[in-house]
Structures are given as C-alpha cells and as structure tokens.
Design a protein around this motif. Sequence first.
Motif: not given
Length: 283
Positions: A192-203, A205-211
């Motif tokens: 949705d955003e070119f640069i993610m906001g704080e909430v999306a960035a945290k989500e 970050q949590d998803l990145y490794g497992p994904g």
Amino acid sequence: MTSITAVSSCLPDTVPIARFQRRLQLTDVQLRRYQRFYGLAEVCRDPAATETELLLRAATKLVELRGQEQRVKYVLQARTMPSPLPYPLTALGPLQAELGLEHAAAFVVSHHACASGLLALDLAGTLLAADPDPNALALVVAGEKAFTAQTQSIPDVTVMGEGTAAVLVSADRSGPDRMTGYAARTYPRFGDEFIMGEVAAKEFQDLYGPGLCEVIAAALAEAGCGIDELALVLPHNVNRLSWLGVCKDLGLPLEKVFLDPSRRAAGAAGAGGRPGRRTAPSS
C-alpha cells in the motif's frame, strides 16, 4: 526445464555509503549501524551511467549471444522498483536495438521487489517450454538505476547499489546449470505504501524470517533436495543481520550464505548449480 545457458554481470566501482549520508538523511548512529552490523560499508554506483547503459554493459559480455541473436524470442527485464518512465517507454527498446533483438517479444517484470529476477527466469522457462522452436532462447536482464533517495535506500534495512546481470535462458534439459526448483510467496498487504509505516514495518519484520524460511523450504522440496545438499545461498540485497536468524531457523551454516556485499553481485551473477551441489538464489 529452465536451463541457464550463460550469465554475465556489470559492477560499477564501489562507493562508501558515507558519501550518501546527507542525501539519505542518515544519522551518525544509523550510518555506523549500516557499516558495522549490516555489512554495508560501500555499494556499487555509477552516477553518470543510464539504466540502459548499465544493462548493456552486462548483456554485451554474453559472448554466447553473438551470432545467436535470431534465436532469441523473448527479452525480459526484472525490476525491483516500478519503472520511472511513462508508458510505453522502457529501457528495453534501446537495449534491443543495440543488441539486434528488435524482433523479440519484450516486457518488464515488476511489482515483485527483490524476487523479480527469479520470477523472470521462471517466466522465461515457461515461455520457452511452450514455444514450438526447441532452439529458442530468452534473454533476462536484471538491475536498474537508483535514481532518487527513495530508490537508493530502504530505511533501517539496506542501501541500494547499481549492479546489473544478463542471463541467456534455454529449454535444454541436458544443460549443466538448470533451475530445478522455484517457489514464491506474495504478501500484497505490504504494497500500500512505497515506504512502509511503523505498524506495517513491525508486522513485516515479524513475518520476514518465517516467510523466507517457508519459501526456501518450498523451493528445495520442488527441487527434490535437502538443506544439507546446498553448496551456496546467494541472497538478495539485504543486510547481514537478517540472515543470521534465517540460518539459525533453517539449520543452515552461515558460511554457506554469500554475504560479502563487495562481491555479492558478481557471485550471484556468475554462480551456477552443479549436480549434487545445489546453488540457491534467494529472494
């Protein structure tokens, strides 16, 4: 079967990221974090070169392409960022003209971020498998110009370079370097955003490794091999810290991940799989 016939690359000279500190609005603390913890003290950049010039430098090194231009049916450019050019302009038109490939069907693969290069290879193989000419070839070029501050950095993650690569692809099942497994996962809610906001960035970050672990496991399963059979993992342009957790979760020795940023693009462009010793580009 997607077979990699030849690969070439172009790496501009490296530039210390400290030179971009003001443009990227990095604090001294952020700069030190990039340099010491993320392993990103310098990146490849050529401010004077255009995107087409950077792509041509890689493509013209493909000696296997010379004299085989009429066999090339498809030209694909893999982009990490959306094109800055208005439709229907792309960097591919001038590139095709210079390489004598104006007869080939050409298009850009985008909106898949760092995974666009692997998607383009898979698409090239799919197109060739359906082509009635068994000798048909496809040319995949990857890399782009870091034009603006937004395309030159992902805040607190990485600083972008300008290395390019060219890959000549065939459907030859007997080739020594083959794409035996491919997997992808798309998470559209982060677009949705070119640069993610704080909430999306945290989500994220949590998803990145497992994904990432999930998609690596899926690619290995399709290739019919295990994590212990990997000879080398060629990561996309992300920082070293991110891979520490991924390797721990996968049980993958860190020394099997190519993390030297000064040589990463050359290694990613030049490495190929060998029977019994698998190489896994990962995005």
